[in-house]
Design a protein around this motif. Structure first.
Motif, PDB file in Angstrom:
ATOM      1  N   GLY A 291    -132.941 -28.616  45.783  1.00  0.00           N
ATOM      2  CA  GLY A 291    -132.387 -29.261  46.967  1.00  0.00           C
ATOM      3  C   GLY A 291    -131.337 -28.454  47.702  1.00  0.00           C
ATOM      4  N   LYS A 292    -131.169 -27.184  47.328  1.00  0.00           N
ATOM      5  CA  LYS A 292    -130.150 -26.350  47.963  1.00  0.00           C
ATOM      6  C   LYS A 292    -130.784 -25.362  48.946  1.00  0.00           C
ATOM      7  CE  LYS A 292    -126.759 -26.578  44.226  1.00  0.00           C
ATOM      8  NZ  LYS A 292    -125.881 -25.802  43.313  1.00  0.00           N
ATOM      9  N   TYR A 293    -130.022 -25.042  49.986  1.00  0.00           N
ATOM     10  CA  TYR A 293    -130.482 -24.120  51.012  1.00  0.00           C
ATOM     11  C   TYR A 293    -129.401 -23.082  51.307  1.00  0.00           C
ATOM     12  CZ  TYR A 293    -133.946 -27.760  52.074  1.00  0.00           C
ATOM     13  OH  TYR A 293    -134.951 -28.681  51.985  1.00  0.00           O
ATOM     14  N   GLY A 294    -129.852 -21.885  51.609  1.00  0.00           N
ATOM     15  CA  GLY A 294    -128.949 -20.885  52.144  1.00  0.00           C
ATOM     16  C   GLY A 294    -129.061 -20.929  53.658  1.00  0.00           C
ATOM     17  N   ILE A 295    -127.966 -20.679  54.343  1.00  0.00           N
ATOM     18  CA  ILE A 295    -127.973 -20.734  55.804  1.00  0.00           C
ATOM     19  C   ILE A 295    -127.246 -19.526  56.369  1.00  0.00           C
ATOM     20  CG2 ILE A 295    -125.898 -22.199  55.826  1.00  0.00           C
ATOM     21  CD1 ILE A 295    -126.980 -23.434  58.435  1.00  0.00           C
ATOM     22  N   GLN A 296    -127.804 -18.973  57.419  1.00  0.00           N
ATOM     23  CA  GLN A 296    -127.164 -17.904  58.176  1.00  0.00           C
ATOM     24  C   GLN A 296    -127.314 -18.203  59.657  1.00  0.00           C
ATOM     25  OE1 GLN A 296    -128.026 -13.747  57.046  1.00  0.00           O
ATOM     26  NE2 GLN A 296    -129.129 -14.564  55.271  1.00  0.00           N
ATOM     27  N   MET A 297    -126.250 -17.996  60.388  1.00  0.00           N
ATOM     28  CA  MET A 297    -126.264 -18.095  61.846  1.00  0.00           C
ATOM     29  C   MET A 297    -125.667 -16.789  62.361  1.00  0.00           C
ATOM     30  SD  MET A 297    -124.972 -22.063  62.057  1.00  0.00           S
ATOM     31  CE  MET A 297    -124.900 -22.095  63.847  1.00  0.00           C
ATOM     32  N   PRO A 298    -126.476 -15.732  62.450  1.00  0.00           N
ATOM     33  CA  PRO A 298    -125.970 -14.395  62.780  1.00  0.00           C
ATOM     34  C   PRO A 298    -125.151 -14.335  64.074  1.00  0.00           C
ATOM     35  CG  PRO A 298    -128.220 -14.259  62.001  1.00  0.00           C
ATOM     36  CD  PRO A 298    -127.922 -15.717  62.177  1.00  0.00           C
ATOM     37  N   SER A 299    -125.601 -15.048  65.099  1.00  0.00           N
ATOM     38  CA  SER A 299    -124.889 -14.979  66.376  1.00  0.00           C
ATOM     39  C   SER A 299    -123.507 -15.617  66.306  1.00  0.00           C
ATOM     40  CB  SER A 299    -125.708 -15.655  67.475  1.00  0.00           C
ATOM     41  OG  SER A 299    -125.896 -17.033  67.201  1.00  0.00           O
ATOM     42  N   LYS A 300    -123.301 -16.490  65.310  1.00  0.00           N
ATOM     43  CA  LYS A 300    -122.011 -17.172  65.143  1.00  0.00           C
ATOM     44  C   LYS A 300    -121.243 -16.653  63.933  1.00  0.00           C
ATOM     45  CE  LYS A 300    -122.996 -19.829  68.608  1.00  0.00           C
ATOM     46  NZ  LYS A 300    -122.316 -19.636  69.916  1.00  0.00           N
ATOM     47  N   HIS A 301    -121.790 -15.653  63.240  1.00  0.00           N
ATOM     48  CA  HIS A 301    -121.143 -15.068  62.062  1.00  0.00           C
ATOM     49  C   HIS A 301    -120.850 -16.123  60.996  1.00  0.00           C
ATOM     50  CE1 HIS A 301    -120.697 -11.533  64.609  1.00  0.00           C
ATOM     51  NE2 HIS A 301    -120.074 -12.282  65.514  1.00  0.00           N
ATOM     52  N   ILE A 302    -121.855 -16.954  60.741  1.00  0.00           N
ATOM     53  CA  ILE A 302    -121.725 -18.020  59.755  1.00  0.00           C
ATOM     54  C   ILE A 302    -122.729 -17.801  58.631  1.00  0.00           C
ATOM     55  CG2 ILE A 302    -121.995 -20.499  59.325  1.00  0.00           C
ATOM     56  CD1 ILE A 302    -121.131 -20.987  62.211  1.00  0.00           C
ATOM     57  N   THR A 303    -122.268 -17.888  57.378  1.00  0.00           N
ATOM     58  CA  THR A 303    -123.139 -17.828  56.208  1.00  0.00           C
ATOM     59  C   THR A 303    -122.676 -18.877  55.203  1.00  0.00           C
ATOM     60  OG1 THR A 303    -121.755 -16.161  55.101  1.00  0.00           O
ATOM     61  CG2 THR A 303    -123.573 -15.350  56.464  1.00  0.00           C
ATOM     62  N   GLY A 304    -123.614 -19.376  54.392  1.00  0.00           N
ATOM     63  CA  GLY A 304    -123.208 -20.355  53.389  1.00  0.00           C
ATOM     64  C   GLY A 304    -124.388 -21.018  52.718  1.00  0.00           C
ATOM     65  N   GLU A 305    -124.103 -22.099  52.027  1.00  0.00           N
ATOM     66  CA  GLU A 305    -125.116 -22.901  51.354  1.00  0.00           C
ATOM     67  C   GLU A 305    -124.829 -24.372  51.620  1.00  0.00           C
ATOM     68  OE1 GLU A 305    -125.290 -22.148  47.192  1.00  0.00           O
ATOM     69  OE2 GLU A 305    -126.305 -20.216  47.397  1.00  0.00           O
ATOM     70  N   PHE A 306    -125.884 -25.192  51.595  1.00  0.00           N
ATOM     71  CA  PHE A 306    -125.703 -26.632  51.752  1.00  0.00           C
ATOM     72  C   PHE A 306    -126.812 -27.364  51.027  1.00  0.00           C
ATOM     73  CE2 PHE A 306    -128.660 -25.568  55.086  1.00  0.00           C
ATOM     74  CZ  PHE A 306    -129.491 -26.680  55.192  1.00  0.00           C
ATOM     75  N   GLU A 307    -126.608 -28.663  50.834  1.00  0.00           N
ATOM     76  CA  GLU A 307    -127.615 -29.482  50.155  1.00  0.00           C
ATOM     77  C   GLU A 307    -127.481 -30.935  50.582  1.00  0.00           C
ATOM     78  OE1 GLU A 307    -127.027 -30.031  45.892  1.00  0.00           O
ATOM     79  OE2 GLU A 307    -124.992 -29.237  46.115  1.00  0.00           O
ATOM     80  N   LEU A 308    -128.560 -31.675  50.409  1.00  0.00           N
ATOM     81  CA  LEU A 308    -128.552 -33.113  50.667  1.00  0.00           C
ATOM     82  C   LEU A 308    -127.931 -33.791  49.450  1.00  0.00           C
ATOM     83  CD1 LEU A 308    -129.433 -35.518  52.422  1.00  0.00           C
ATOM     84  CD2 LEU A 308    -131.670 -35.394  51.308  1.00  0.00           C
ATOM     85  N   VAL A 309    -126.765 -34.423  49.632  1.00  0.00           N
ATOM     86  CA  VAL A 309    -126.020 -34.948  48.490  1.00  0.00           C
ATOM     87  C   VAL A 309    -126.023 -36.471  48.392  1.00  0.00           C
ATOM     88  CG1 VAL A 309    -124.499 -32.950  48.286  1.00  0.00           C
ATOM     89  CG2 VAL A 309    -123.856 -34.824  49.804  1.00  0.00           C
ATOM     90  N   GLU A 310    -126.249 -37.154  49.499  1.00  0.00           N
ATOM     91  CA  GLU A 310    -126.242 -38.614  49.475  1.00  0.00           C
ATOM     92  C   GLU A 310    -127.375 -39.141  50.347  1.00  0.00           C
ATOM     93  OE1 GLU A 310    -124.225 -40.442  47.706  1.00  0.00           O
ATOM     94  OE2 GLU A 310    -122.551 -39.116  47.215  1.00  0.00           O
ATOM     95  N   ARG A 311    -128.039 -40.173  49.852  1.00  0.00           N
ATOM     96  CA  ARG A 311    -129.088 -40.816  50.642  1.00  0.00           C
ATOM     97  C   ARG A 311    -128.865 -42.316  50.606  1.00  0.00           C
ATOM     98  NH1 ARG A 311    -133.902 -39.178  52.284  1.00  0.00           N
ATOM     99  NH2 ARG A 311    -133.892 -37.355  50.931  1.00  0.00           N
ATOM    100  N   GLN A 312    -128.765 -42.909  51.789  1.00  0.00           N
ATOM    101  CA  GLN A 312    -128.608 -44.343  51.922  1.00  0.00           C
ATOM    102  C   GLN A 312    -129.676 -44.841  52.897  1.00  0.00           C
ATOM    103  OE1 GLN A 312    -124.588 -45.151  53.191  1.00  0.00           O
ATOM    104  NE2 GLN A 312    -123.731 -43.562  51.874  1.00  0.00           N
ATOM    105  N   PRO A 313    -129.912 -46.149  52.941  1.00  0.00           N
ATOM    106  CA  PRO A 313    -130.852 -46.653  53.951  1.00  0.00           C
ATOM    107  C   PRO A 313    -130.392 -46.261  55.355  1.00  0.00           C
ATOM    108  CG  PRO A 313    -130.347 -48.341  52.337  1.00  0.00           C
ATOM    109  CD  PRO A 313    -129.400 -47.218  52.074  1.00  0.00           C
ATOM    110  N   HIS A 314    -131.220 -45.541  56.076  1.00  0.00           N
ATOM    111  CA  HIS A 314    -130.944 -45.126  57.464  1.00  0.00           C
ATOM    112  C   HIS A 314    -129.810 -44.120  57.572  1.00  0.00           C
ATOM    113  CE1 HIS A 314    -133.436 -48.598  58.072  1.00  0.00           C
ATOM    114  NE2 HIS A 314    -132.491 -49.422  57.693  1.00  0.00           N
TER     115      HIS A 314
END
Length: 202
Positions: A86-109
């Motif tokens: 459930g983890k992803y790596g992310i890069q936004m080269p034009s904004k000089h952003i790098t990192g990781e994120f994941e879906l941590v909570e799921r609720q109805p809607h």
């Protein structure tokens, strides 16, 4: 015997009213802490996405698909890497952003993503971000659509830089709002195009 059955029925009926349809979800300590002590919080105006619930939730559960449909996201703007569990790596080269994120909570809607990364906006910093996405189904003269609301909570790792960011908020916040709006619009375009394609192939 009839009196006994009636008593049971009344108890069950009362219990059904007292018990919520969905159990209340308590946010994890790390998510709640980031929200409560965020350096910057931005709440976007709701946007209407012309899609069905299944298509919207598909992209919520498979965010890497955003970069595979159409040309809304190019590799200078967004690179997503599936890392498993459930983890992803992310890069936004034009904004000089790098990192990781994941879906941590799921609720109805509603879903909550949490990530950590580094960025350069006038100065380099690292921090934690919580992204809350809620959605509800509506109908107008054009048909059904999903109204999507987004809230972003950003917490700097360095408290001193956090203070500096708050001082510079008149400059930083408009740039952050523009970035959130841009990516929300591009995501809307991808989801709507996928839904239109699904309808045309039925």
């Amino acid at each position: 015997m009839r009196l006994f059955r009636n008593a049971i029925f009344i108890c069950l009926f009362a219990f059904s009213w007292l018990t919520p349809l969905y159990p209340e979800t308590v946010l994890s300590d790390s998510v709640q802490s980031t929200i409560n002590s965020s350096t910057i919080t931005r709440i976007q105006k709701p946007i209407a996405v012309r899609t069905d619930r299944n298509t919207l939730e598909y992209f919520i559960n498979h965010v890497e698909e955003l970069t595979k449909h159409g040309r809304d996201f190019n590799r200078k703007e967004l690179i997503l890497e599936v890392k498993g569990n459930g983890k992803y790596g992310i890069q936004m080269p034009s904004k000089h952003i790098t990192g990781e994120f994941e879906l941590v909570e799921r609720q109805p809607h509603k879903v909550i993503y949490m990530g950590h990364g580094n960025a350069t906006v006038f100065f380099s910093f690292s921090g934690t971000i919580v992204l809350e996405i809620s959605y509800t189904t509506h109908k107008d003269e054009k048909g059904y659509y999903e109204e999507v609301k987004t809230a972003v909570h950003l917490k700097f790792d360095n408290a001193l830089l956090g203070i500096l960011a708050k001082v510079a908020s008149p400059v930083i916040i408009p740039k952050l709002d523009k970035l959130i709006s841009k990516f929300s619009t591009k995501t809307k375009n991808v989801v709507e195009a996928a839904y239109a394609n699904k309808k045309s192939t039925k």
